[in-house]
Enzyme design. Structure first.
Site, PDB file in Angstrom:
ATOM      1  N   THR A 135      44.109  46.172  35.628  1.00 13.93           N
ATOM      2  CA  THR A 135      43.978  47.630  35.502  1.00 13.93           C
ATOM      3  C   THR A 135      42.815  48.041  34.598  1.00 13.93           C
ATOM      4  O   THR A 135      42.549  47.407  33.581  1.00 13.93           O
ATOM      5  CB  THR A 135      45.302  48.204  34.959  1.00 13.93           C
ATOM      6  OG1 THR A 135      46.349  47.784  35.825  1.00 13.93           O
ATOM      7  CG2 THR A 135      45.270  49.720  34.903  1.00 13.93           C
ATOM      8  N   GLU A 136      42.150  49.113  35.012  1.00 14.00           N
ATOM      9  CA  GLU A 136      41.046  49.677  34.231  1.00 14.00           C
ATOM     10  C   GLU A 136      41.260  51.184  34.090  1.00 14.00           C
ATOM     11  O   GLU A 136      42.028  51.768  34.872  1.00 14.00           O
ATOM     12  CB  GLU A 136      39.716  49.420  34.960  1.00 14.00           C
ATOM     13  CG  GLU A 136      39.441  47.948  35.133  1.00 14.00           C
ATOM     14  CD  GLU A 136      38.119  47.667  35.843  1.00 14.00           C
ATOM     15  OE1 GLU A 136      37.411  48.636  36.206  1.00 14.00           O
ATOM     16  OE2 GLU A 136      37.807  46.485  36.015  1.00 14.00           O
ATOM     17  N   PRO A 137      40.564  51.805  33.146  1.00 14.91           N
ATOM     18  CA  PRO A 137      40.736  53.256  32.990  1.00 14.91           C
ATOM     19  C   PRO A 137      40.531  54.006  34.317  1.00 14.91           C
ATOM     20  O   PRO A 137      41.178  55.010  34.570  1.00 14.91           O
ATOM     21  CB  PRO A 137      39.667  53.621  31.960  1.00 14.91           C
ATOM     22  CG  PRO A 137      39.497  52.369  31.150  1.00 14.91           C
ATOM     23  CD  PRO A 137      39.693  51.233  32.106  1.00 14.91           C
ATOM     24  N   GLY A 138      39.687  53.499  35.194  1.00 19.49           N
ATOM     25  CA  GLY A 138      39.446  54.208  36.459  1.00 19.49           C
ATOM     26  C   GLY A 138      40.006  53.498  37.676  1.00 19.49           C
ATOM     27  O   GLY A 138      39.654  53.848  38.809  1.00 19.49           O
ATOM     28  N   SER A 141      46.323  51.991  40.727  1.00 21.06           N
ATOM     29  CA  SER A 141      46.906  51.688  42.041  1.00 21.06           C
ATOM     30  C   SER A 141      45.854  51.148  43.007  1.00 21.06           C
ATOM     31  O   SER A 141      46.110  50.231  43.778  1.00 21.06           O
ATOM     32  CB  SER A 141      47.514  52.956  42.650  1.00 21.06           C
ATOM     33  OG  SER A 141      48.503  53.462  41.808  1.00 21.06           O
ATOM     34  N   ILE A 166      47.148  46.127  29.335  1.00 20.10           N
ATOM     35  CA  ILE A 166      47.338  44.715  29.684  1.00 20.10           C
ATOM     36  C   ILE A 166      48.375  44.096  28.735  1.00 20.10           C
ATOM     37  O   ILE A 166      48.179  44.078  27.512  1.00 20.10           O
ATOM     38  CB  ILE A 166      45.992  43.945  29.600  1.00 20.10           C
ATOM     39  CG1 ILE A 166      44.899  44.679  30.410  1.00 20.10           C
ATOM     40  CG2 ILE A 166      46.176  42.506  30.066  1.00 20.10           C
ATOM     41  CD1 ILE A 166      45.238  44.954  31.867  1.00 20.10           C
ATOM     42  N   ARG A 257      57.174  41.189  42.544  1.00 21.15           N
ATOM     43  CA  ARG A 257      57.915  42.417  42.893  1.00 21.15           C
ATOM     44  C   ARG A 257      59.439  42.285  42.862  1.00 21.15           C
ATOM     45  O   ARG A 257      60.101  43.099  42.225  1.00 21.15           O
ATOM     46  CB  ARG A 257      57.441  42.950  44.253  1.00 21.15           C
ATOM     47  CG  ARG A 257      56.164  43.715  44.066  1.00 21.15           C
ATOM     48  CD  ARG A 257      55.482  44.175  45.315  1.00 21.15           C
ATOM     49  NE  ARG A 257      54.212  44.749  44.901  1.00 21.15           N
ATOM     50  CZ  ARG A 257      53.121  44.770  45.635  1.00 21.15           C
ATOM     51  NH1 ARG A 257      53.117  44.272  46.847  1.00 21.15           N
ATOM     52  NH2 ARG A 257      52.026  45.308  45.161  1.00 21.15           N
ATOM     53  N   GLU A 372      53.105  46.787  38.326  1.00 20.91           N
ATOM     54  CA  GLU A 372      52.942  45.949  39.533  1.00 20.91           C
ATOM     55  C   GLU A 372      53.109  46.737  40.826  1.00 20.91           C
ATOM     56  O   GLU A 372      53.765  46.280  41.765  1.00 20.91           O
ATOM     57  CB  GLU A 372      53.885  44.740  39.467  1.00 20.91           C
ATOM     58  CG  GLU A 372      53.517  43.842  38.288  1.00 20.91           C
ATOM     59  CD  GLU A 372      54.196  42.499  38.307  1.00 20.91           C
ATOM     60  OE1 GLU A 372      54.416  41.947  39.401  1.00 20.91           O
ATOM     61  OE2 GLU A 372      54.493  41.996  37.210  1.00 20.91           O
ATOM     62  N   THR A 374      53.113  51.096  41.921  1.00 20.84           N
ATOM     63  CA  THR A 374      54.047  52.223  41.736  1.00 20.84           C
ATOM     64  C   THR A 374      54.969  52.368  42.953  1.00 20.84           C
ATOM     65  O   THR A 374      54.732  51.763  44.010  1.00 20.84           O
ATOM     66  CB  THR A 374      53.272  53.551  41.562  1.00 20.84           C
ATOM     67  OG1 THR A 374      52.584  53.816  42.792  1.00 20.84           O
ATOM     68  CG2 THR A 374      52.285  53.490  40.405  1.00 20.84           C
TER      69      THR A 374
END
Ligand SMILES: Cc1cc2nc3c(=O)[nH]c(=O)nc-3n(C[C@H](O)[C@H](O)[C@H](O)COP(=O)(O)OP(=O)(O)OC[C@H]3O[C@@H](n4cnc5c(N)ncnc54)[C@H](O)[C@@H]3O)c2cc1C
Length: 391
Positions: A135-138, A141, A166, A257, A372, A374
Site C-alpha cells: 500500500t502507498e498513499p496513492g 485497493s 505496513i 483471505r 487485504e 476491502t
C-alpha cells in the site's frame, strides 16, 4: 462437507484457548488502553519464542524431516485463526515471525533468498519480524497503481517511493517491497524486492494512529535512493523475465483471505460471548429484545463460519476457491462489525464509557473489512468470477 476436528487440532485449540485467556487478551487490552503497539522488548514476545512460535515453515534442504512442523490442513488453520482472534486479533498479528511475506518467499524465492531471509527464523535468537509492503498513499485497493519505482543500476537496483499502513515495518528484519519498473505499464511491470532493515535510504518510519487493533504497529516509511544488490529481486533474474511480480503479491493476498475471515468470525464470536456474559450478569436474559440480539449474532457467526470453512475445505482438496475465499472475507468482516454493533447496543451506556471489551471489538472490527482487500473489492471479485470475467 465434513469438518470433523482431529485429535491434534483439538489439542491445539485447547492450547490456544488457554494462551488466549492467560496472555493474549490481557496483553491486547493493555495495548489498547495505552493506545500504542506492544513494544519490541515486551516479555510477551520472549514467551512466544519460548513456546516455539515466531518460526518459519521453511526447512533447509537436507534437514531431517522430523524437524519440520507437522502439516496442518487449511480447515485446522482456520479454526485456530478463529480461536486466537477470539482473544485478540491485534495481538496475534503483533506476534513475531516471518508473517505475510513468508508464503511469497517460499513460493518464488531462490534457495539463497530463502536462506538469507527465512534462515534467521528457523531457530530465532530473539523475536524477529518481517512484513509485506504494497500500500502507498496513492494506491490501496488499486494495487496496480503503485508508484514506488525500481530502476536498474548496473547489476543492482535503486528504489524510490513511499509506503503506508505496513504491519510491523519499523521492527522487521526485512521488508518485501512491491515496486514497479515502469509506473505507466500497470501490473506486468511490478516486482517484489527484499529490503533489509538498515539499508541506507530506507527510513522515515512513522507508526500510524489507528482506531482499533492497536496491539500491532501499522507504519509508513520512505525509500530514497535505496541501493540493492541484484539478488534482492524476489526470484532473481528468472522472475524478472517471467513478469511474475504482481502474481507474487496476489498470491500473498489469496492465501490470506480465508484466514482474515476466520479472524473476523472469532471477533464476532467474542462479541456474542461477551454479550451473553453481560446479559447473564445483569439478569437481562428474560428480555425479548436482549435475546433477539443474541440470536441475530449467533446466526450471523454460524453463517460466516460455514462459508469460511467451505473456502478452507475446497483449498484442502485443491479445488478452486476464489469465490468462496472472497465471499468468506466479505461476509465475515461484515458479520464482525454487525455483531460488535449489536453487542454495543445490548450493553447500552456501559459501552459508551469507552473501556469495555465490546467497545474495543467495535473499533477493532472495522479494519477487518479493509485489510487485504476491502469488502467492495471482494464483492467485485466475486461478481466477475460469477459472470466469467477475468479477475
Ligand atoms: C489496520 C490496517 C493494516 C494494514 N496492513 C497493511 C500491510 O501490512 N501491508 C500493506 O501493503 N497494506 C496494509 N494495509 C493497507 C490496506 O491494504 C489498504 O488500506 C486497503 O487496500 C484499502 O486501500 P485504501 O485504504 O487506500 O482505500 P481506497 O482504495 O482508497 O478505497 C477507499 C474506499 O473506496 C472503495 N473502493 C475502492 N475501489 C473501488 C471500486 N473499484 N469499486 C467500489 N469501491 C471501491 C474501497 O472499498 C474503500 O471503501 C493495512 C490497512 C489497515 C487499515
Amino acid at each position: 462437507m465434513e469438518f470433523a476436528i482431529d485429535e491434534a487440532t483439538r489439542r491445539r485449540l485447547d492450547e490456544a484457548r488457554e494462551l488466549g485467556e492467560k496472555e493474549i487478551r490481557p496483553v491486547g487490552l493493555e495495548a489498547d488502553r495505552k493506545g500504542e503497539p506492544i513494544p519490541v522488548g515486551h516479555a510477551f514476545f520472549d514467551r512466544c519464542l519460548e513456546r516455539g512460535e515466531g518460526r518459519t515453515r521453511w526447512r533447509r534442504p537436507g534437514s531431517p524431516r522430523a524437524e519440520a512442523p507437522a502439516p496442518r490442513t487449511t480447515v485446522a488453520t482456520l479454526l485456530l485463526a478463529e480461536e486466537l482472534a477470539y482473544w485478540d486479533r491485534g495481538v496475534i498479528i503483533a506476534m513475531p515471525g516471518p508473517g505475510l511475506p513468508e508464503q511469497s518467499v517460499l513460493g518464488m524465492g531462490t534457495e539463497e533468498q530463502k536462506e538469507r531471509s527465512l534462515g534467521p527464523f528457523v531457530e530465532p535468537d530473539r523475536p524477529r519480524w518481517a512484513c509485506f509492503a504494497m500500500t502507498e498513499p496513492g494506491a490501496g485497493s488499486d494495487a496496480a497503481a503503485i508508484r514506488t519505482q525500481a530502476r536498474r543500476d548496473g547489476s543492482g537496483w535503486v528504489l524510490n517511493g513511499a509506503k503506508c499502513f505496513i504491519g510491523g515495518a519499523s521492527r522487521s528484519d526485512w521488508i518485501l517491497v512491491q515496486a514497479t519498473l515502469d509506473p505507466s505499464a500497470g501490473r506486468s511491470a511490478q516486482r517484489a524486492f527484499l529490503v533489509e532493515q538498515g539499508t541506507p535510504g530506507l527510513g522515515g518510519f512513522k507508526v500510524e494512529r489507528k482506531m482499533g487493533l492497536k496491539a500491532y504497529e501499522s507504519t509508513s516509511f520512505t525509500l530514497e535512493d535505496v541501493r540493492l544488490s541484484g539478488d534482492s529481486l524476489l526470484g532473481g533474474e528468472q522472475r524478472y523475465e517471467r513478469k511474475a511480480g504482481f502474481k507474487a503479491a496476489m498470491q500473498t493476498f489469496n492465501a490470506g483471505r480465508p484466514v482474515i475471515a476466520a479472524n473476523a468470525v472469532g471477533m464476532a464470536r467474542a462479541a456474542l460471548g461477551e454479550s451473553i456474559r453481560f446479559a447473564r450478569a445483569h439478569e437481562l436474559l428474560a428480555r425479548d429484545r436482549i435475546r433477539d440480539r443474541i440470536e441475530a449474532m449467533a446466526r450471523k457467526v454460524r453463517k460466516a463460519r460455514l462459508v469460511c470453512l467451505r473456502a478452507g475445505w475446497l483449498a484442502d482438496r485443491q479445488r478452486p476457491n476464489i469465490v468462496e475465499a472472497s465471499m468468506s472475507k466479505a461476509l465475515a468482516a461484515q458479520v464482525a462489525q454487525e455483531s460488535a454493533s449489536l453487542a454495543l447496543e445490548l450493553i447500552g451506556v456501559v459501552g459508551g464509557a469507552g473501556d469495555h471489551l465490546i467497545e474495543k471489538l467495535y473499533r477493532d472490527a472495522k479494519a477487518m473489512d479493509i485489510v487485504e482487500g476491502t469488502g467492495q473489492v471482494q464483492r467485485m471479485i466475486i461478481a466477475r468470477q460469477l459472470v466469467g470475467l477475468p479477475r
